[in-house]
Design a protein around this motif. Sequence first.
Motif, PDB file in Angstrom:
ATOM      1  N   GLY A 138     -21.613  -2.140 -17.098  1.00  0.00           N
ATOM      2  CA  GLY A 138     -22.438  -2.871 -17.874  1.00  0.00           C
ATOM      3  C   GLY A 138     -22.721  -2.596 -18.990  1.00  0.00           C
ATOM      4  N   SER A 146     -23.817  -2.794 -13.164  1.00  0.00           N
ATOM      5  CA  SER A 146     -22.414  -2.178 -12.750  1.00  0.00           C
ATOM      6  C   SER A 146     -21.966  -1.029 -13.703  1.00  0.00           C
ATOM      7  CB  SER A 146     -21.496  -3.533 -12.843  1.00  0.00           C
ATOM      8  OG  SER A 146     -21.111  -3.972 -14.086  1.00  0.00           O
ATOM      9  N   ALA A 176     -24.259  -7.614 -13.638  1.00  0.00           N
ATOM     10  CA  ALA A 176     -23.356  -7.278 -14.934  1.00  0.00           C
ATOM     11  C   ALA A 176     -23.934  -5.870 -15.624  1.00  0.00           C
ATOM     12  CB  ALA A 176     -23.076  -8.466 -15.719  1.00  0.00           C
TER      13      ALA A 176
END
Length: 256
Positions: free
Chosen positions: A236, A233, A230
Amino acid sequence: MSRLRSLVKLALVAVALGLVATPVAAQSLNRAAIDELNTQLLYVALPLTLFVELVLFYAIYRFRDNDDPKPTTDDPALEITWTVATAVILVFVGISGYYVLTNPYLTPAVAAESGDDAADMEVEVVAYQWGWEFRYPEENITTQNRLVVPQDRDVRLVMESEDVIHSIYVPDLGVKQDIFPGQEQVARTRATETGEYDLYCAELCGTGHSRMNGQVVVMTQSEYDAWVDAKTSPNGSATAVSATNNSTNNSTATAS
């Protein structure tokens, strides 16, 4: 006489409770080593305390209202006995303390000297007035005041200070290490229980010392992997660059 019996009973109950009490499971290998040492010392201290108190109560009761006191007679056998007993207790305490001090999770320098300082992951810790920055070089992630680690993995904390002396302190995990400016300090831990644990600065570092707090979050490996995904990404919430900028802005705002 009844008061003496009551005191003796109270002492016996206290010793019994101390011996049968089951300590709470430790949350890390660091804390487990510390708790084990405390338990060993407790098993020595409680009987010794009880013996001393019983002798004291006996002397108070036996020699009360003594109008004709006499000097104590020499007893070499007794003196040798308590000297040897004291030496045995001190040797036991010293050996127990030595094994804890040489634990690589409590004294990372021991692991470094033996060449056994490798860890599953490394986190760079930057302490500043008045906050914490945690950098994950392999994942290219930086967080503020929140250290996230996976459960049952060796974590090596490489720490530095940007200004004055700080001290990272996580009581529940048994982690405590002073951080000096211009020097690299190392701490090591292996958390065994998931959860959130409070983190403090344990060294007075200025007017904002009391609010220099943070959290250590211990996740399962799958949860940690999901957290890393997460953060890395495109959407994020904390990448290395943005977190570093936030740290600079926070420091500037605090100073102003």
